[in-house]
Motif scaffolding. Structure first.
Motif, PDB file in Angstrom:
ATOM      1  N   GLY A 298       0.799  -1.203   0.000  1.00  0.00           N
ATOM      2  CA  GLY A 298       0.000   0.000   0.000  1.00  0.00           C
ATOM      3  C   GLY A 298       0.832   1.253   0.000  1.00  0.00           C
ATOM      4  O   GLY A 298       0.308   2.337   0.179  1.00  0.00           O
ATOM      5  N   GLY A 299       2.144   1.153  -0.112  1.00  0.00           N
ATOM      6  CA  GLY A 299       3.000   2.312  -0.136  1.00  0.00           C
ATOM      7  C   GLY A 299       3.306   2.857   1.243  1.00  0.00           C
ATOM      8  O   GLY A 299       3.808   3.953   1.382  1.00  0.00           O
TER       9      GLY A 299
ATOM     10  N   GLY B 255       6.433  -4.682   6.090  1.00  0.00           N
ATOM     11  CA  GLY B 255       5.408  -5.702   5.996  1.00  0.00           C
ATOM     12  C   GLY B 255       4.378  -5.556   7.088  1.00  0.00           C
ATOM     13  O   GLY B 255       4.314  -6.373   8.001  1.00  0.00           O
ATOM     14  N   GLY B 256       3.571  -4.517   7.086  1.00  0.00           N
ATOM     15  CA  GLY B 256       2.582  -4.281   8.112  1.00  0.00           C
ATOM     16  C   GLY B 256       1.332  -5.099   7.897  1.00  0.00           C
ATOM     17  O   GLY B 256       1.167  -5.777   6.893  1.00  0.00           O
ATOM     18  N   ALA B 257       0.444  -5.037   8.892  1.00  0.00           N
ATOM     19  CA  ALA B 257      -0.829  -5.738   8.776  1.00  0.00           C
ATOM     20  C   ALA B 257      -1.640  -5.118   7.650  1.00  0.00           C
ATOM     21  O   ALA B 257      -1.672  -3.911   7.478  1.00  0.00           O
ATOM     22  CB  ALA B 257      -1.590  -5.634  10.096  1.00  0.00           C
ATOM     23  N   SER B 258      -2.302  -5.939   6.865  1.00  0.00           N
ATOM     24  CA  SER B 258      -3.065  -5.443   5.728  1.00  0.00           C
ATOM     25  C   SER B 258      -4.376  -4.836   6.186  1.00  0.00           C
ATOM     26  O   SER B 258      -4.857  -5.087   7.285  1.00  0.00           O
ATOM     27  CB  SER B 258      -3.345  -6.588   4.752  1.00  0.00           C
ATOM     28  OG  SER B 258      -4.234  -7.512   5.352  1.00  0.00           O
ATOM     29  N   ILE B 259      -4.977  -4.028   5.315  1.00  0.00           N
ATOM     30  CA  ILE B 259      -6.279  -3.437   5.614  1.00  0.00           C
ATOM     31  C   ILE B 259      -7.334  -4.518   5.756  1.00  0.00           C
ATOM     32  O   ILE B 259      -8.233  -4.424   6.582  1.00  0.00           O
ATOM     33  CB  ILE B 259      -6.653  -2.439   4.500  1.00  0.00           C
ATOM     34  CG1 ILE B 259      -5.658  -1.264   4.509  1.00  0.00           C
ATOM     35  CG2 ILE B 259      -8.063  -1.922   4.685  1.00  0.00           C
ATOM     36  CD1 ILE B 259      -5.877  -0.287   3.416  1.00  0.00           C
ATOM     37  N   ALA B 260      -7.204  -5.571   4.949  1.00  0.00           N
ATOM     38  CA  ALA B 260      -8.158  -6.670   5.060  1.00  0.00           C
ATOM     39  C   ALA B 260      -8.091  -7.320   6.430  1.00  0.00           C
ATOM     40  O   ALA B 260      -9.111  -7.668   7.026  1.00  0.00           O
ATOM     41  CB  ALA B 260      -7.896  -7.715   3.964  1.00  0.00           C
TER      42      ALA B 260
ATOM     43  N   ALA C 286     -10.015   3.737   6.251  1.00  0.00           N
ATOM     44  CA  ALA C 286      -8.709   3.073   6.223  1.00  0.00           C
ATOM     45  C   ALA C 286      -8.225   2.867   4.796  1.00  0.00           C
ATOM     46  O   ALA C 286      -7.049   3.056   4.487  1.00  0.00           O
ATOM     47  CB  ALA C 286      -8.801   1.727   6.952  1.00  0.00           C
ATOM     48  N   LEU C 287      -9.137   2.472   3.896  1.00  0.00           N
ATOM     49  CA  LEU C 287      -8.757   2.291   2.490  1.00  0.00           C
ATOM     50  C   LEU C 287      -8.300   3.618   1.874  1.00  0.00           C
ATOM     51  O   LEU C 287      -7.297   3.675   1.165  1.00  0.00           O
ATOM     52  CB  LEU C 287      -9.929   1.720   1.702  1.00  0.00           C
ATOM     53  CG  LEU C 287     -10.290   0.260   1.982  1.00  0.00           C
ATOM     54  CD1 LEU C 287     -11.585  -0.113   1.294  1.00  0.00           C
ATOM     55  CD2 LEU C 287      -9.170  -0.662   1.515  1.00  0.00           C
TER      56      LEU C 287
ATOM     57  N   ALA D 194      -3.965   7.215  -0.028  1.00  0.00           N
ATOM     58  CA  ALA D 194      -3.273   8.502   0.097  1.00  0.00           C
ATOM     59  C   ALA D 194      -1.805   8.317   0.444  1.00  0.00           C
ATOM     60  O   ALA D 194      -0.925   8.983  -0.104  1.00  0.00           O
ATOM     61  CB  ALA D 194      -3.965   9.369   1.155  1.00  0.00           C
ATOM     62  N   LEU D 195      -1.521   7.387   1.352  1.00  0.00           N
ATOM     63  CA  LEU D 195      -0.126   7.123   1.720  1.00  0.00           C
ATOM     64  C   LEU D 195       0.656   6.576   0.532  1.00  0.00           C
ATOM     65  O   LEU D 195       1.822   6.917   0.324  1.00  0.00           O
ATOM     66  CB  LEU D 195      -0.079   6.135   2.884  1.00  0.00           C
ATOM     67  CG  LEU D 195      -0.537   6.685   4.246  1.00  0.00           C
ATOM     68  CD1 LEU D 195      -0.582   5.567   5.274  1.00  0.00           C
ATOM     69  CD2 LEU D 195       0.376   7.801   4.709  1.00  0.00           C
ATOM     70  N   GLY D 196       0.012   5.703  -0.256  1.00  0.00           N
ATOM     71  CA  GLY D 196       0.691   5.168  -1.429  1.00  0.00           C
ATOM     72  C   GLY D 196       1.021   6.250  -2.440  1.00  0.00           C
ATOM     73  O   GLY D 196       2.124   6.292  -3.001  1.00  0.00           O
ATOM     74  N   GLU D 197       0.046   7.157  -2.686  1.00  0.00           N
ATOM     75  CA  GLU D 197       0.289   8.251  -3.628  1.00  0.00           C
ATOM     76  C   GLU D 197       1.403   9.167  -3.127  1.00  0.00           C
ATOM     77  O   GLU D 197       2.244   9.628  -3.897  1.00  0.00           O
ATOM     78  CB  GLU D 197      -1.006   9.049  -3.827  1.00  0.00           C
ATOM     79  CG  GLU D 197      -2.101   8.298  -4.554  1.00  0.00           C
ATOM     80  CD  GLU D 197      -1.704   7.938  -5.976  1.00  0.00           C
ATOM     81  OE1 GLU D 197      -0.882   8.664  -6.579  1.00  0.00           O
ATOM     82  OE2 GLU D 197      -2.185   6.917  -6.487  1.00  0.00           O
TER      83      GLU D 197
END
Length: 240
Positions: free
Chosen positions: A104-105, A109-114, A190-191, A196-199
């Motif tokens: 996600g940018g 290796g953090g916890a995923s949004i899912a 969260a999504l 936004a963080l990825g961009e």
């Protein structure tokens, strides 16, 4: 009456996680981009897409033999790997290097949004179950009190008891629906934050690349000026 009302199937509290028919497979990691966090696994079913958020244990690396399940991606309709294990890279699932994972940018290796949303889903289910337990206790206490009143006064209150049970059950289900709406809103936020963080990360990388190109251009220009100056000095020395 309560047993009959409770026998009805519980409502679906979370529509974002439909059941999938997974197929277990073993394959060889053909390619994996450590920066973006995705790659492909070569298997008997062809090249299967894999993302680090769908991995457990170590992160995949090229030529790793991994075990995984295959499901259809709900967005693209193409097969993807989930529950992938056997990777030789760093362990997936910690917040050590970033917030939402490299895919996600957001960094490491953090916890995923899912995974975050799934935790919220189980929180809603637990609260819904607790609400039903409270309803059962209240109804039992109310029925016991009604029976005592009936025995003392000889007045039938069965219909009132049933009405109260139905009302309390409707309140519990309305509370569960409200909790589900709150979870859906949190997931949307969260999504959006992950995008936004990825961009922002991509924009930062592009800015650094542009600055590097400008620096290289200035170095080349300085070299050309120095070469011209040395040539002028050499010609002047020859003329002297």
């Amino acid at each position: 009456f309560w047993l009959k009302a409770s026998a009805a199937p519980a409502p679906s509290f979370f529509v974002f996680f439909p059941p999938f028919a997974a197929m277990s497979c073993v394959g060889l990691v053909k390619f994996f981009n450590e920066t973006k966090g995705f790659g492909f696994i070569s298997s008997d079913q062809g090249d299967i897409f894999i993302h680090r958020n769908e991995c457990t244990g170590g992160e995949p690396r090229e030529n790793d033999e991994v075990s995984f399940d295959i499901v259809d991606d709900q967005r693209s309709g193409k097969p993807k790997a989930i529950n992938c294990s056997g990777g030789s890279g760093p362990e997936v699932g910690s917040f050590g290097k970033g917030g939402f994972g490299k895919g996600g940018g957001g960094g490491g290796g953090g916890a995923s949004i899912a995974q975050v949303a799934l935790g919220l889903k189980w929180a809603v289910l637990a609260k819904g179950a607790l609400a039903r337990v409270v309803v059962v206790v209240v109804v039992v206490a109310f029925a016991a009190s009604s029976n005592k009143v009936t025995a003392a006064m000889g007045t039938p209150v069965v219909s009132v008891t049933k009405w109260a049970m139905v009302a309390l059950e409707e309140v519990a289900e309305a509370s569960a629906v409200a909790l589900e709406a709150v979870v859906a809103a949190v997931m949307v936020v969260a999504l959006a934050l992950g995008v936004a963080l990825g961009e922002a990360a991509r924009a930062s990388e592009a800015a650094r690349a542009l600055e590097g190109a400008k620096a290289n251009s200035r170095c080349a220009a300085n070299s050309s000026v120095e070469s011209a100056a040395m040539a002028t000095i050499a010609v002047s020395s020859t003329s002297s």
